[in-house]
Design an enzyme around this catalytic site. Structure first.
Site, PDB file in Angstrom:
ATOM      1  N   ASN A   9       0.905  -1.199  -0.252  1.00 30.01           N
ATOM      2  CA  ASN A   9       0.140  -0.033   0.087  1.00 30.01           C
ATOM      3  C   ASN A   9       0.985   1.243  -0.034  1.00 30.01           C
ATOM      4  OD1 ASN A   9      -1.926   2.133   0.474  1.00 30.01           O
ATOM      5  ND2 ASN A   9      -2.500   1.415   2.737  1.00 30.01           N
ATOM      6  N   TRP A  10       0.930   1.587  -1.193  1.00 25.65           N
ATOM      7  CA  TRP A  10       1.890   2.937  -1.203  1.00 25.65           C
ATOM      8  C   TRP A  10       1.529   4.151  -0.604  1.00 25.65           C
ATOM      9  CZ3 TRP A  10       3.999   2.702  -7.039  1.00 25.65           C
ATOM     10  CH2 TRP A  10       4.689   1.472  -7.298  1.00 25.65           C
ATOM     11  N   LYS A  11       0.070   4.292  -0.281  1.00 24.78           N
ATOM     12  CA  LYS A  11      -0.470   5.575   0.223  1.00 24.78           C
ATOM     13  C   LYS A  11      -0.089   6.555  -0.668  1.00 24.78           C
ATOM     14  CE  LYS A  11      -0.330   3.180   4.623  1.00 24.78           C
ATOM     15  NZ  LYS A  11      -0.286   3.356   6.209  1.00 24.78           N
ATOM     16  N   HIS A  93      -9.481   0.929   4.812  1.00 24.17           N
ATOM     17  CA  HIS A  93      -8.340   1.059   5.571  1.00 24.17           C
ATOM     18  C   HIS A  93      -8.290   2.215   6.825  1.00 24.17           C
ATOM     19  CE1 HIS A  93      -4.091   2.452   6.485  1.00 24.17           C
ATOM     20  NE2 HIS A  93      -3.861   1.481   5.729  1.00 24.17           N
ATOM     21  N   GLU A  95      -6.961   4.522   7.816  1.00 20.53           N
ATOM     22  CA  GLU A  95      -6.855   5.908   7.497  1.00 20.53           C
ATOM     23  C   GLU A  95      -7.949   6.440   6.846  1.00 20.53           C
ATOM     24  OE1 GLU A  95      -3.116   5.707   5.365  1.00 20.53           O
ATOM     25  OE2 GLU A  95      -2.172   5.084   7.282  1.00 20.53           O
ATOM     26  N   GLU A 165      -5.076  -4.729  10.618  1.00 24.37           N
ATOM     27  CA  GLU A 165      -3.868  -3.774  10.692  1.00 24.37           C
ATOM     28  C   GLU A 165      -4.392  -2.864  12.123  1.00 24.37           C
ATOM     29  OE1 GLU A 165      -1.950  -2.470   6.929  1.00 24.37           O
ATOM     30  OE2 GLU A 165      -3.934  -1.483   6.923  1.00 24.37           O
ATOM     31  N   GLY A 171       2.638   2.624  10.538  1.00 26.29           N
ATOM     32  CA  GLY A 171       3.772   3.602  10.448  1.00 26.29           C
ATOM     33  C   GLY A 171       4.419   4.141  11.812  1.00 26.29           C
ATOM     34  N   SER A 210       3.797  -1.920  10.352  1.00 20.48           N
ATOM     35  CA  SER A 210       5.131  -1.654  10.452  1.00 20.48           C
ATOM     36  C   SER A 210       5.870  -3.132  10.275  1.00 20.48           C
ATOM     37  CB  SER A 210       5.570  -1.294  11.868  1.00 20.48           C
ATOM     38  OG  SER A 210       4.970   0.008  12.271  1.00 20.48           O
ATOM     39  N   GLY A 232       5.117   1.302   4.546  1.00 21.18           N
ATOM     40  CA  GLY A 232       6.471   2.021   4.366  1.00 21.18           C
ATOM     41  C   GLY A 232       7.550   1.090   3.567  1.00 21.18           C
TER      42      GLY A 232
HETATM   43  P1  13P Z   1       3.150   0.700   7.562  1.00 24.58           P
HETATM   44  O1  13P Z   1       3.772  -0.827   6.889  1.00 24.58           O
HETATM   45  O2  13P Z   1       3.901   1.777   7.032  1.00 24.58           O
HETATM   46  O3  13P Z   1       3.160   0.457   9.129  1.00 24.58           O
HETATM   47  O4  13P Z   1       1.687   0.764   7.145  1.00 24.58           O
HETATM   48  C1  13P Z   1       0.810  -0.246   7.085  1.00 24.58           C
HETATM   49  C2  13P Z   1      -0.511  -0.172   6.390  1.00 24.58           C
HETATM   50  O5  13P Z   1      -1.228   0.817   6.772  1.00 24.58           O
HETATM   51  C3  13P Z   1      -0.720  -0.793   5.113  1.00 24.58           C
HETATM   52  O6  13P Z   1      -1.818  -0.539   4.771  1.00 24.58           O
END
Ligand code: 13P
Length: 249
Positions: A9-11, A93, A95, A165, A171, A210, A232
């Site tokens: 997931n590149w966000k 997600h 977010e 998650e 993150g 993470s 990340g």
């Molecule tokens: P990180 O791997 O950066 O913690 O992010 C996880 C995430 O939200 C994947 O959707």
């Protein structure tokens, strides 16, 4: 047997050049025995469709509209994503839930909308730090899952993936311990099994939060962890491929 899936997931990171190069490098290094998917920002889907066609790496999106079509400025319909070669789409997600106000009901609608468009939803579930500390992890994750089970039905999970998650691990560099993650994954699987044991046994439940090359092995060794949803570390080809390598073993 559940084939592991590792999805990136590149966000909202990177630029077009990075996206192109990252996807090409990941496709070139993709190991056997694991399915890979990349979820770039919307504008890069077309280019990545070209980069990834004929490679073992599937394309996914990070979100989709609740509606199929119409006057919804700024939204993107599931069928549009399918036209660009997407196989997967993230739904719910954390977010999206916390920053954009997506309720359990909205997430359930999006889940169904994704399937109607021929996409495989990756349903994201997870509790906040405060909810975990209050001992509410199972009730929160159960409520999030039930919202989709009640709307879409358990059979819909034949064509879906779940990602656990924990919000506090996203993150932050704080990873759920393998035991903590396994406990919630087992809980999710039991929740599915109450309605359909076959679906529960076949549904892939990914862990996200993470995940890095150095903690992937212990997480993926757990019996109910079937892959990862990587934020990340998916922005670096070597790191992402190292996780995929672990998942393939
Ligand atoms: P990180 O791997 O950066 O913690 O992010 C996880 C995430 O939200 C994947 O959707």
């Amino acid at each position: 047997m559940r084939t592991p899936l590792v999805a990136g997931n590149w966000k909202m990171h990177g630029r077009l050049d990075m996206a192109r190069e990252l996807a090409a490098r990941i496709a070139a290094g993709a190991p056997h025995g694991v399915e890979l998917a990349l979820c770039p920002p919307y504008p890069y889907l077309g280019v990545l469709q070209q980069t990834l066609t004929g490679t073992p790496v599937a394309l996914g999106a990070q979100n989709l509209a609740e509606q199929a079509e119409g006057a919804f400025t700024g939204e993107v319909a599931g069928e549009m994503l399918a036209e660009f070669g997407c196989r997967y789409v993230l739904v719910g997600h954390s977010e999206r839930r916390s920053l954009y106000g997506e309720t359990d009901a909205v997430v359930a609608t999006k889940f169904q909308r994704a399937q109607a468009a021929g996409l495989v939803p990756v349903l994201c579930l997870g509790e906040s730090q405060a909810e975990r500390e209050a001992g509410q992890t199972d009730s929160v994750v159960g409520r999030q899952l039930d919202a989709v089970l009640e709307t879409a039905g358990v059979a819909a999970f034949h064509q879906a993936v779940i990602a656990y998650e924990p919000v506090w691990a996203i993150g932050t560099g704080l990873t759920a311990s393998p035991e903590q993650a396994q406990a919630v994954h087992a809980f999710i699987r039991q929740r599915l099994a109450r309605q359909d044991a076959g679906v529960a046994a076949a549904t892939r439940v990914l862990y996200g939060g993470s995940v890095k090359a150095d903690n992937a092995a212990s997480l993926l060794a757990e019996p109910d962890i079937d892959g990862g949803l990587i934020g990340g570390a998916s922005l670096d080809a070597d790191s992402f491929l190292a996780i995929c390598q672990v998942a393939s073993l």
